[in-house]
Design a protein around this motif. Structure first.
Motif, PDB file in Angstrom:
ATOM      1  N   PRO A  79      16.087 -12.200   1.910  1.00 37.27           N
ATOM      2  CA  PRO A  79      14.763 -12.399   1.285  1.00 37.27           C
ATOM      3  C   PRO A  79      13.735 -11.361   1.727  1.00 37.27           C
ATOM      4  N   LEU A  80      13.699 -11.054   3.016  1.00 35.03           N
ATOM      5  CA  LEU A  80      12.741 -10.063   3.492  1.00 35.03           C
ATOM      6  C   LEU A  80      13.073  -8.686   2.945  1.00 35.03           C
ATOM      7  N   GLY A  81      14.368  -8.342   2.889  1.00 35.77           N
ATOM      8  CA  GLY A  81      14.775  -7.057   2.339  1.00 35.77           C
ATOM      9  C   GLY A  81      14.344  -6.894   0.890  1.00 35.77           C
ATOM     10  N   LEU A  82      14.513  -7.964   0.099  1.00 36.11           N
ATOM     11  CA  LEU A  82      14.106  -7.906  -1.308  1.00 36.11           C
ATOM     12  C   LEU A  82      12.625  -7.571  -1.446  1.00 36.11           C
ATOM     13  N   ILE A  83      11.799  -8.222  -0.635  1.00 36.45           N
ATOM     14  CA  ILE A  83      10.351  -7.993  -0.746  1.00 36.45           C
ATOM     15  C   ILE A  83       9.976  -6.630  -0.184  1.00 36.45           C
ATOM     16  N   LEU A  84      10.638  -6.195   0.897  1.00 36.22           N
ATOM     17  CA  LEU A  84      10.307  -4.901   1.487  1.00 36.22           C
ATOM     18  C   LEU A  84      10.592  -3.748   0.525  1.00 36.22           C
ATOM     19  N   GLY A  85      11.516  -3.940  -0.396  1.00 33.92           N
ATOM     20  CA  GLY A  85      11.848  -2.862  -1.321  1.00 33.92           C
ATOM     21  C   GLY A  85      10.881  -2.712  -2.491  1.00 33.92           C
ATOM     22  N   MET A  86       9.960  -3.648  -2.656  1.00 36.55           N
ATOM     23  CA  MET A  86       9.091  -3.620  -3.836  1.00 36.55           C
ATOM     24  C   MET A  86       7.787  -2.832  -3.667  1.00 36.55           C
ATOM     25  N   PRO A  87       7.118  -2.890  -2.523  1.00 34.24           N
ATOM     26  CA  PRO A  87       5.783  -2.265  -2.448  1.00 34.24           C
ATOM     27  C   PRO A  87       5.769  -0.765  -2.732  1.00 34.24           C
ATOM     28  N   LEU A  88       6.786  -0.017  -2.313  1.00 36.88           N
ATOM     29  CA  LEU A  88       6.723   1.429  -2.505  1.00 36.88           C
ATOM     30  C   LEU A  88       6.845   1.823  -3.979  1.00 36.88           C
ATOM     31  N   PRO A  89       7.864   1.380  -4.712  1.00 33.51           N
ATOM     32  CA  PRO A  89       7.912   1.792  -6.128  1.00 33.51           C
ATOM     33  C   PRO A  89       6.750   1.229  -6.939  1.00 33.51           C
ATOM     34  N   LEU A  90       6.306  -0.004  -6.631  1.00 35.16           N
ATOM     35  CA  LEU A  90       5.149  -0.539  -7.342  1.00 35.16           C
ATOM     36  C   LEU A  90       3.901   0.282  -7.028  1.00 35.16           C
ATOM     37  N   GLY A  91       3.748   0.675  -5.764  1.00 33.17           N
ATOM     38  CA  GLY A  91       2.608   1.492  -5.382  1.00 33.17           C
ATOM     39  C   GLY A  91       2.648   2.860  -6.031  1.00 33.17           C
ATOM     40  N   MET A  92       3.840   3.440  -6.151  1.00 30.43           N
ATOM     41  CA  MET A  92       3.957   4.740  -6.809  1.00 30.43           C
ATOM     42  C   MET A  92       3.476   4.654  -8.259  1.00 30.43           C
ATOM     43  N   ARG A  93       3.828   3.554  -8.933  1.00 34.99           N
ATOM     44  CA  ARG A  93       3.395   3.392 -10.322  1.00 34.99           C
ATOM     45  C   ARG A  93       1.912   3.042 -10.416  1.00 34.99           C
ATOM     46  N   ALA A  94       1.423   2.219  -9.486  1.00 36.89           N
ATOM     47  CA  ALA A  94       0.041   1.751  -9.567  1.00 36.89           C
ATOM     48  C   ALA A  94      -0.963   2.842  -9.221  1.00 36.89           C
ATOM     49  N   PHE A  95      -0.605   3.693  -8.255  1.00 38.68           N
ATOM     50  CA  PHE A  95      -1.552   4.675  -7.743  1.00 38.68           C
ATOM     51  C   PHE A  95      -1.415   6.050  -8.392  1.00 38.68           C
ATOM     52  N   HIS A  96      -0.388   6.253  -9.246  1.00 41.02           N
ATOM     53  CA  HIS A  96      -0.123   7.599  -9.765  1.00 41.02           C
ATOM     54  C   HIS A  96      -0.018   7.577 -11.294  1.00 41.02           C
ATOM     55  N   PRO A  97      -1.113   7.793 -11.991  1.00 40.10           N
ATOM     56  CA  PRO A  97      -1.017   7.885 -13.458  1.00 40.10           C
ATOM     57  C   PRO A  97      -0.218   9.091 -13.919  1.00 40.10           C
ATOM     58  N   THR A  98      -0.136  10.142 -13.085  1.00 41.95           N
ATOM     59  CA  THR A  98       0.696  11.317 -13.356  1.00 41.95           C
ATOM     60  C   THR A  98       1.533  11.605 -12.116  1.00 41.95           C
ATOM     61  N   PRO A  99       2.625  12.372 -12.254  1.00 41.96           N
ATOM     62  CA  PRO A  99       3.481  12.653 -11.096  1.00 41.96           C
ATOM     63  C   PRO A  99       2.884  13.611 -10.077  1.00 41.96           C
ATOM     64  N   ALA A 100       1.743  14.211 -10.348  1.00 42.94           N
ATOM     65  CA  ALA A 100       1.253  15.317  -9.524  1.00 42.94           C
ATOM     66  C   ALA A 100       1.091  14.948  -8.061  1.00 42.94           C
ATOM     67  N   ALA A 101       0.565  13.755  -7.769  1.00 38.91           N
ATOM     68  CA  ALA A 101       0.258  13.381  -6.388  1.00 38.91           C
ATOM     69  C   ALA A 101       1.384  12.619  -5.712  1.00 38.91           C
ATOM     70  N   VAL A 102       2.510  12.410  -6.398  1.00 33.75           N
ATOM     71  CA  VAL A 102       3.617  11.645  -5.803  1.00 33.75           C
ATOM     72  C   VAL A 102       4.117  12.277  -4.501  1.00 33.75           C
ATOM     73  N   PRO A 103       4.369  13.604  -4.452  1.00 31.46           N
ATOM     74  CA  PRO A 103       4.852  14.180  -3.189  1.00 31.46           C
ATOM     75  C   PRO A 103       3.895  13.969  -2.020  1.00 31.46           C
ATOM     76  N   TRP A 104       2.581  14.032  -2.298  1.00 31.88           N
ATOM     77  CA  TRP A 104       1.615  13.835  -1.226  1.00 31.88           C
ATOM     78  C   TRP A 104       1.734  12.423  -0.648  1.00 31.88           C
ATOM     79  N   SER A 105       1.801  11.423  -1.510  1.00 34.73           N
ATOM     80  CA  SER A 105       1.936  10.037  -1.051  1.00 34.73           C
ATOM     81  C   SER A 105       3.252   9.833  -0.302  1.00 34.73           C
ATOM     82  N   TRP A 106       4.307  10.427  -0.831  1.00 36.75           N
ATOM     83  CA  TRP A 106       5.609  10.332  -0.164  1.00 36.75           C
ATOM     84  C   TRP A 106       5.554  10.996   1.208  1.00 36.75           C
ATOM     85  N   GLY A 107       4.873  12.130   1.320  1.00 38.27           N
ATOM     86  CA  GLY A 107       4.748  12.815   2.605  1.00 38.27           C
ATOM     87  C   GLY A 107       3.963  12.005   3.607  1.00 38.27           C
TER      88      GLY A 107
END
Length: 809
Positions: free
Chosen positions: A735-763
């Motif tokens: 159960p914890l693993g399932l939830i831990l896997g969600m915030p990053l991809p959801l955050g990538m979609r929520a915070f990045h209307p375009t791919p330009a800033a994705v590498p910065w957030s990942w870094g």
């Protein structure tokens, strides 16, 4: 979203193989660092991985024109191939060591203790020279290069396929989870050095999958050619050992007799030097009889044990004349338990003292193989003696599951400094020496049974054993704890004995006679309490807080929540070390090296990641929404590491051998996090922020439940079979693993209307993960795993606040 790239199956499988190879490289580094250098340097592996991945993300963020998304597959293929090249060059280092052993000695000599055989080739200074910092930085950067290559490929693909990031991130995590399991099989089958070439081959396979369908045939042919060369090199090393490590305890051993690898150690056997045989630890100074022929056996770099040529009649007195035999002298015909007997010295001592039965619990199957198979004629197949029962298991887990009682429980200088399974600076955690462990031993002792543990007295470890004994006896309501304790030493080796019932006058008289005849030193005896030694003062205080506060080192009893038996630096003194004082009361080279590594890692992260971002992206820092976005991804990296490392340690005793905890816990968290990433894809466009505002509180509450519930649950299930415990661990973590896997991809979609800033957030996420790996370890060493988990919960709370703060434009 401005991302039209289609995610195909070849890219998914390429991501799987590359992430699998990356994690395997990280784990094989922990093994190799443990063999070549202090076990602490195995701790660099996780921060090396995260630093390389973060630096790669920074490169793409700062120079996007070098990585056009339309050519992402081809560029990913190139960097995957370079990952394989970098890993292969690491293999070449061992070929160089074999051809020029003096070069290897020059590189490795600093990392070994100077005072004890066979370490005397190393430098004598206890302080770490300032020149070590550049060397550590160079080692860090060179070893991180394959991670940098892998990070470029992964970051570019995540950026290119932002629309399908849930699915691609799932393959990323599934590959990493598979790597946790695969490295165990690979290390067992081919060993640590040949495993490097297996990892390089996986990198090449990923490159082949990333290559576009219209790529020139010459490129595919080139990859197949290199793969054929790697295969030939791997087979050659497996058969001829031309690159195998010939170093043992910091010196080149041309006469090494045998070495073998398994998933958590390398065991090497070589001829002992004459002075080593004559100065056996604990041997009476009055002994004048024959010395048995011996072979040295080293586990990784620092764990040392000895194989003895067996001749019971000729060498009987040799083993009886050792200080660790005193418990058996008080309990003739004992039913004994020897924890971590290694090459068999504890067992030979017990048999020489006429023990009726000895249960030998040895964690490392390679040691048992060496004694019973490889050197059977030399050892007399000791562990097949009819009076001996061999159990290959972790000692503490065996004791918890056993219902048998023993007259003597013996642990002679059992070396617990394994490579950290979490990949963090754990600094020798050991669950054999905690209050809970002593409680387990007490429950398995007969009414007059004796717990006998030997440690080196000059390392202050025996004082901590006394503090553990005092704490246990206070828990049991014993009115006179001192009556149950005896400490006797033979030069540097002290034998601590805790008896379930008080020592009798006759027993104390016998011990005095033995000490006089054997020339042992009486450190503490219950009938002589008026001494002024540290032992007398500690026992007289009954382990009071006042004594511990005044004592210059931390010798308080340790628990399973903070099982750092060897770590004796008070938190305030560790912080003081960060100021680089000219003189320190704790001139332990391992601690100082840890301090220097902490400085090096933090400096590299700040200089190479955060400072360039602040300088070159200053405008973006002032863009609305940027600050909460960066804070959010920073919290994800730090919080995940704190929770992962805290949970990993919770399962160590439950699962037994450390490699099982590593494989099962990381596998469960990564695989179910990958599934969680897929489930997060069901969240519709524009609903990601609302989903995070629900998901993060659930993650925080579930983590708090784990903090409260896991310890009693794991304790109650400890007697179950190992396979069932592994299955239950996976179920608990799912159960914890399932939830831990969600915030990053959801955050990538929520915070990045375009791919330009994705590498910065990942870094930023990778950078804080580097710091998190070290911070989690420092926090655990000083305050325990529960506080580490709670700190992770607190970090996710800050991440929740960042989501609340963020307002999409």
């Amino acid at each position: 979203m401005n991302n039209s790239s289609t995610l195909d199956r070849r890219t998914c499988w390429g991501m799987f193989l590359l992430c699998m190879a990356t994690l395997m490289y990280e784990l094989v580094l922990t093994r190799i660092f443990s063999v070549l250098m202090w076990y602490h340097f195995a701790s660099m592996a996780i921060s090396l991985a995260l630093f390389g991945l973060g630096a790669a993300a920074l490169t793409i963020a700062l120079a996007p024109r070098w990585f056009p998304l339309e050519r992402g597959s081809l560029i990913a293929a190139r960097w995957s191939a370079l990952f394989a090249v970098g890993v292969t060059l690491f293999f070449g280092l061992f070929v160089l060591f074999r051809l020029y052993p003096q070069f290897g000695f020059t590189v490795l000599s600093f990392f070994h203790q100077p005072h004890y055989q066979p370490f005397q080739q190393g430098p004598g200074a206890t302080s770490v020279p300032a020149g070590m910092l550049p060397a550590l930085a160079a080692l860090y950067l060179v070893t991180a290069f394959p991670f940098y290559c892998s990070g470029l490929a992964v970051t570019l693909l995540l950026t290119r396929h932002l629309r399908d990031i849930n699915r691609l991130y799932c393959w990323d995590l599934l590959g990493a989870g598979a790597g946790c399991m695969a490295i165990i099989a690979v290390l067992n089958l081919v060993g640590g050095i040949t495993a490097i070439l297996v990892i390089a081959a996986l990198g090449l396979a990923a490159a082949a999958l990333f290559l576009p369908a219209d790529a020139p045939r010459g490129r595919r042919a080139g990859l197949w050619l290199v793969l054929a060369v790697l295969t030939a090199a791997g087979i050659g090393n497996y058969v001829a050992d031309y690159a195998e490590i010939r170093f043992a305890r910091g010196r080149y051993e041309p006469g090494m007799i045998w070495s073998g690898w398994n998933s958590f150690s390398r065991v090497a056997v070589y001829p002992s030097q004459g002075q080593e045989q004559e100065r056996a630890w604990g041997l009476s100074r009055s002994y004048r009889g024959p010395i048995p022929e011996q072979l040295g056996m080293v586990i990784d770099d620092s764990g040392y044990t000895t194989l003895f040529r067996r001749d019971d009649e000729r060498f009987r007195e040799f083993f009886r004349a050792n200080v660790i035999s005193l418990a058996y002298a008080l309990r003739p015909g004992a039913n004994a338990l020897a924890i971590g007997p290694g090459g068999g010295k504890d067992v030979l001592v017990a048999l020489a003292a006429d023990a009726a039965r000895v249960t030998a619990v040895e964690l490392n199957s390679l040691i048992a193989e060496a004694v019973n198979e490889r050197f059977a004629a030399f050892s007399g197949e000791l562990y097949r003696d009819p009076r001996v029962r061999l159990v290959v298991d972790e000692g503490r887990s065996f004791v918890r599951r056993s219902s048998e009682t023993f007259d003597v429980i013996q642990a002679s200088a059992v070396f617990g400094r394994m490579a950290p399974a979490a990949g963090a600076f754990t600094l020798s955690e050991n669950n054999l020496y905690t209050v809970e462990a002593f409680r387990d031993y007490w429950d398995r002792l007969s009414e007059d049974g004796i717990l006998s543990i030997s440690r080196f007295i000059f390392e202050r470890e025996t004082l901590r054993l006394v503090s553990l004994g005092l704490e246990l006896l206070k828990e049991k309501g014993v009115e006179d704890p001192a009556a149950h304790l005896v400490v006797i030493r033979e030069r540097g080796l002290a034998n601590f004995m805790l008896k379930r019932s008080p020592f009798t006058t006759e027993e104390l008289g016998f011990l005095r006679e033995e000490a006089r005849a054997r020339e042992y030193d009486l450190v503490f005896m219950p009938d002589a309490r008026d001494g002024d030694s540290q032992y007398h003062r500690l026992i007289a205080s009954q382990g009071s807080d006042a004594f511990y506060r005044e004592f210059p080192f931390d010798i308080r009893p340790v628990s399973d929540d903070r099982p750092f038996f060897y770590y004796m630096l008070k938190p305030e003194d560790f912080l003081r070390l960060l100021t680089f004082p000219e003189q320190s009361p704790f001139e332990d080279r391992a601690i100082l090296t840890l301090r220097n590594l902490l400085v090096v890692v933090t400096g590299l992260v700040l200089v190479c990641l955060l400072l360039p971002l602040a300088l070159l992206r200053g405008r973006e820092l002032r863009t609305p929404g940027t600050a909460p976005r960066l804070l959010y991804f920073a919290c994800l990296g730090l919080g995940f590491m704190l929770i992962e490392i805290g949970l990993l340690r919770r399962f160590t005793v439950f699962l037994g051998p450390p490699i099982y905890a590593l494989a099962v816990v990381l596998f469960a968290l990564l695989v179910f996090a990958g599934i969680g990433s897929l489930l997060a894809a069901r969240c519709g466009p524009g609903a990601e922020r609302r989903m995070l505002l629900r998901l993060l509180p659930a993650l925080i509450l579930l983590s708090l439940v784990y903090v409260a519930v896991l310890p009693p649950v794991l304790t109650s299930w400890l007697t179950l079979p190992l396979l069932l415990r592994c299955v239950l661990a996976v179920v608990l973590l799912a159960p914890l693993g399932l939830i831990l896997g969600m915030p990053l991809p959801l955050g990538m979609r929520a915070f990045h209307p375009t791919p330009a800033a994705v590498p910065w957030s990942w870094g930023i996420n990778s950078a804080t993960s580097v710091f998190g790996a070290i911070f989690a370890a420092v926090l655990s060493m000083n305050f325990g795993f529960t506080l580490t988990l709670l700190a992770g919960v607190g970090v996710y709370l800050v991440g929740l606040a960042a989501v609340w703060w963020y307002r999409p434009g």
